[in-house]
Write an enzyme that holds these catalytic residues in place. Structure first.
Site, PDB file in Angstrom:
ATOM      1  CG  HIS A  49       5.505  -8.316   8.363  1.00  0.00           C
ATOM      2  ND1 HIS A  49       4.959  -8.897   7.245  1.00  0.00           N
ATOM      3  CD2 HIS A  49       4.514  -7.572   8.923  1.00  0.00           C
ATOM      4  CE1 HIS A  49       3.695  -8.520   7.125  1.00  0.00           C
ATOM      5  NE2 HIS A  49       3.397  -7.738   8.136  1.00  0.00           N
ATOM      6  CG  HIS A 103      -1.139  -1.031   2.099  1.00  0.00           C
ATOM      7  ND1 HIS A 103      -1.824  -2.171   1.820  1.00  0.00           N
ATOM      8  CD2 HIS A 103      -0.699  -1.173   3.358  1.00  0.00           C
ATOM      9  CE1 HIS A 103      -1.790  -2.962   2.862  1.00  0.00           C
ATOM     10  NE2 HIS A 103      -1.114  -2.404   3.790  1.00  0.00           N
ATOM     11  CG  ASP A 118      -0.350  -8.327   6.412  1.00  0.00           C
ATOM     12  OD1 ASP A 118      -1.411  -8.033   6.998  1.00  0.00           O
ATOM     13  OD2 ASP A 118       0.728  -7.748   6.649  1.00  0.00           O
ATOM     14  CG  HIS A 166      -2.951  -7.181  12.700  1.00  0.00           C
ATOM     15  ND1 HIS A 166      -3.972  -6.269  12.715  1.00  0.00           N
ATOM     16  CD2 HIS A 166      -2.023  -6.685  11.846  1.00  0.00           C
ATOM     17  CE1 HIS A 166      -3.658  -5.257  11.903  1.00  0.00           C
ATOM     18  NE2 HIS A 166      -2.493  -5.497  11.347  1.00  0.00           N
ATOM     19  CD  GLU A 170      -2.899  -4.429   7.281  1.00  0.00           C
ATOM     20  OE1 GLU A 170      -2.245  -4.167   8.309  1.00  0.00           O
ATOM     21  OE2 GLU A 170      -2.845  -3.723   6.244  1.00  0.00           O
ATOM     22  CG  HIS A 194      -0.760  -0.876  11.882  1.00  0.00           C
ATOM     23  ND1 HIS A 194      -1.046  -0.489  10.596  1.00  0.00           N
ATOM     24  CD2 HIS A 194      -0.712  -2.227  11.829  1.00  0.00           C
ATOM     25  CE1 HIS A 194      -1.138  -1.563   9.806  1.00  0.00           C
ATOM     26  NE2 HIS A 194      -0.929  -2.613  10.543  1.00  0.00           N
ATOM     27  CG  ASP A 238       1.671  -5.689  11.635  1.00  0.00           C
ATOM     28  OD1 ASP A 238       2.160  -6.572  10.910  1.00  0.00           O
ATOM     29  OD2 ASP A 238       0.586  -5.126  11.376  1.00  0.00           O
ATOM     30  CE1 TYR A 268       6.100  -4.081   8.864  1.00  0.00           C
ATOM     31  CE2 TYR A 268       5.830  -3.148  11.045  1.00  0.00           C
ATOM     32  CZ  TYR A 268       5.376  -3.959  10.024  1.00  0.00           C
ATOM     33  OH  TYR A 268       4.199  -4.636  10.162  1.00  0.00           O
TER      34      TYR A 268
HETATM   35 FE1  FEO Z   1      -0.927  -4.724   9.895  1.00  0.00          FE
HETATM   36 FE2  FEO Z   1       1.361  -6.961   8.751  1.00  0.00          FE
HETATM   37  O1  FEO Z   1      -0.332  -6.206   8.949  1.00  0.00           O
END
Ligand code: FEO
Length: 387
Positions: free
Chosen positions: A222, A24, A82, A78, A80, A144, A163, A191
């Site tokens: 990640h 994004h 991913d 989380h 999100e 986040h 994250d 990041y």
């Molecule tokens: Fe907020 Fe790695 O997703």
């Protein structure tokens, strides 16, 4: 396809995304990983999943260790995609598994997937036994997304931080001490600057909670797992979330016929004369997400644009929009640029600075091509405005 046993009976089963370059708008020049962790215990537990198009990699890695139908718990730290995007695929194998999440995670997962799965809702301080081991949960809202939480395994002293403390960094190595540390730290900083920066207060609460724990390993969602350099990354997070700035200036600009570039170089000279570390970033050659990495500890943010069709250059507007969303705080700002007629661009740049709460110390424009005398006056004005 390799899995990695990060502790006895605890496996990395995630996916490596070598090719992703745009997350994004964030330039992920070194790719990324989506980390998922499989715990073999009386309750077989999967911590997070992977981006939907990597489901096959996750399933394949799990199958090397255990039949996926034996999964009892899926911890969703989380919502999100991913990290939650492969939950539907796992649920095809283990339809009776229970998803452990927080109240906002429950709402978010139901909104994303419209499925009536089994959910177990946890809050800060709750502990779930897996058999020989357990997971303690801490809600970390807005680090986040509203649904973020982290999980701590006291028996192995592992923090599954999702994250937080992650890096967009694709590597076949899983641990911080197996990769060049400067690259890992650079990606951790990038990041933070591009994902976590708006939420410093919430990060501080998370660090305060982590400080009460005996942590020997941090397994983010990640990048690489921290086991040898926890003592380096935690103080950096402290510094960033406390908004500690250095004697630095970053000059960001675009240019049409080099006049604004000439002004940008004059800004550079003034900061150099005053002993500042300075970066000169032409938006034609530098990505906004790399510029953000430099901004997280800079004292001065200087933005220059010529006037194009009565407004600023689209590249400058894009940068300012991105930066104001990430909301660095407590900075000094300078706007500058050349113009031919009209010349309202400085006011537009300053409007972004004002929205960010920056202290605008100078705002200067020069008509057409700056002459030597114009530049001398420009530099003198800046020199007097800068501490
Ligand atoms: Fe907020 Fe790695 O997703």
């Amino acid at each position: 396809m390799k899995t990695e046993e990060i502790k006895p009976g605890i496996y990395w089963v995630g996916a490596i995304d070598w090719d992703v370059r745009n997350f994004h708008g964030y330039l992920t020049q070194r790719g990324t990983t989506y980390n998922a962790y499989l715990i073999i215990d009386e309750k077989v537990t999967l911590i997070d999943t992977v981006k939907p198009n990597f489901s096959d990699k996750l399933i394949s890695r799990i199958k090397q260790i255990i039949d996926p139908s034996k999964i009892d718990y899926i911890v969703s730290n989380h919502v999100e995609m991913d990290h939650s995007g492969s939950i539907p695929e796992i649920m095809k194998y283990a339809p009776n598994a229970t998803i452990i999440t927080c109240p906002k995670g429950d709402t978010g997962l139901k909104a994303h997937f419209k499925e009536d799965w089994n959910f177990k809702i946890v809050k800060t301080g709750d502990s779930v036994s897996l058999g020989k081991r357990s997971l303690e949960f801490f809600l970390t809202p807005m680090v986040h997304w509203p649904d973020n939480m982290i999980a701590y395994m006291p028996e192995e002293k592992i923090l599954f931080s999702n994250d937080s403390l992650g890096q967009h960094y694709a590597s076949s190595a899983r641990f911080d001490d197996e990769c060049p540390l400067d690259i890992v730290m650079e990606e951790a900083k990038k990041y933070y600057a591009n994902i976590v920066l708006p939420y410093g207060k919430q990060v501080q609460k998370e660090l305060d909670a982590a400080a009460t724990l005996d942590i020997k390993m941090i397994a983010p969602s990640h990048g690489v797992i921290w086991r040898s350099h926890i003592d380096k990354i935690i103080p950096l997070y402290q510094k960033w979330c406390q908004n500690e700035i250095e004697k630095k200036a970053v000059i960001v600009y675009d240019t049409m016929w080099k006049s604004t570039e000439i002004m940008a170089n004059s800004v550079l000279e003034v900061f150099e004369e005053k002993g500042y570390k300075v970066s000169l970033r032409n938006l034609q050659h530098n990505h906004i997400s790399d510029i953000m990495t430099e901004l997280i500890d800079t004292e001065y943010i200087c933005v220059g644009s010529p006037t194009l069709n009565s407004t600023m250059m689209p590249s400058v507007a894009g940068f300012l929009t991105y930066m104001s969303g990430l909301a660095p705080k407590g900075r000094k700002a300078i706007s500058f640029g050349s113009y031919g007629w009209g010349g309202k661009t400085m006011a537009e740049i300053n409007a972004f600075f004002e929205k960010s709460g920056f202290d605008i110390v100078a705002s200067e424009k020069l008509k057409y091509i700056p002459g030597e005398e114009d530049l001398e006056i420009f530099k003198k004005t800046l020199s007097e405005a800068i501490n």
